[in-house]
Design an enzyme around this catalytic site. Structure first.
Site: not given
Ligand code: AMP
Length: 283
Positions: A30, A32-33, A36, A146, A148, A175, A184, A186
């Site tokens: 969750g 989300l960015h 995602h 991802g 990532k 991304v 992220s 975070r």
């Protein structure tokens, strides 16, 4: 549609399968960015229906990590996920996933013990356990992850192979923000000043990529270069910086032409831990 119980999720997915629909799943924690969203959009292009799961999995956080303060906003996530093409948001409560008598865990092999596994003992055991559960619960044909979290993609590929999930895994590129910082959840923890320093990770990856393209083949030289770029910034502490074989995460003395190298970096800015990576084919 929002589903919060395993029973309802099972029934929904079973019905989709009876109707001949291809189900795509996008597992997330969750907040989300756009990283995602790129997974959700791709899933919605390739599948008939998309389940985005939102679950901050306590099992993958170590003692003293950020489980309690991990950012959460289900309403915001529901809107973003739906706009990106999600059919169902599956957001179970913790006790729905792990009732008090819960006792079964999935262990990953050596691939989960290096790098992130060293700095976050038990992390991948938590990841693999929850992903196995989410696969059983959502019954997808395709699952989207991802790059990532590169080591995580290897660990989940191993899970799918070893436990014979009939699921195709899709891994999509990282991304990034305009200055290269990997998106992220975070990143919201970062103060403007820390946000500025955080680009050191990406600059280290770029420096190593440039070195490879200028002829550098030695794994340790690439690792040293990345460490230096990050450590030059007094505000970022390096957890690791390594250039390894992409498929195995094994160290090599020198890469050969045509081989794929994974450049992996992790660092801390104050209490905030960030990771990033780049895959480079050796010219
Ligand atoms: P998380 O919510 O951080 O656990 O991430 C959920 C999924 O989104 C994982 O497969 C991540 O690798 C992926 N993801 C996270 N950040 C990015 C990003 N910047 N670009 C692409 N995918 C990402």
């Amino acid at each position: 549609m929002l589903i919060t119980t395993i029973d309802q999720m099972h029934r929904w997915s079973a019905q989709q399968r009876r109707d001949g629909k291809q189900i795509g799943v996008v597992p997330t924690m969750g907040y989300l960015h756009n990283g995602h969203c790129s997974l959700i959009k791709c899933a919605s292009n390739e599948c008939d229906v998309v389940v985005t799961t939102i679950f901050v999995n306590p099992l993958q956080f170590g003692v003293g990590e950020d489980f309690e303060r991990y950012p959460r906003d289900l309403q915001r996530d529901y809107t973003i996920a739906s706009d990106a093409g999600t059919t169902v948001v599956f957001a179970p409560r913790t006790d729905e996933m792990y009732p008090s008598n819960y006792a079964t865990f999935v262990d990953v092999g050596p691939i989960g013990e290096k790098f992130e596994g060293t700095f976050r003992p038990g992390h991948f055991r938590g990841v693999v356990t929850v992903v196995a559960k989410l696969f059983h619960i959502t019954q997808p044909h395709l699952a989207y992850f991802g790059q990532k979290d590169y080591q995580q993609t290897l660990v989940i590929a191993q899970l799918i192979r070893d436990l014979n999930f009939d699921i195709s895994m899709v891994v999509l590129p990282t991304v990034r923000e305009h200055d290269g910082l990997a998106m992220s959840s975070r990143n919201v923890y970062l103060s403007p000043e820390q946000r500025h320093h955080a680009t050191a990770l990406y600059r280290a990856l770029q420096a190593a990529t440039n070195a490879i393209n200028s002829g550098e083949r030695r794994s340790h030289a690439l690792a040293e270069l990345m460490t230096k770029v990050i450590a030059d910034n007094d505000h970022v502490r390096v957890d690791y910086a390594a250039a390894v074989q992409a498929g195995t995460l094994e160290e090599v003395t020198e890469f050969s032409s045509g081989e794929q190298a994974a450049l992996l970096v992790a660092g801390r800015i104050g209490p905030i831990r960030l990771i990033d990576n780049e895959l480079v084919t050796i010219p």
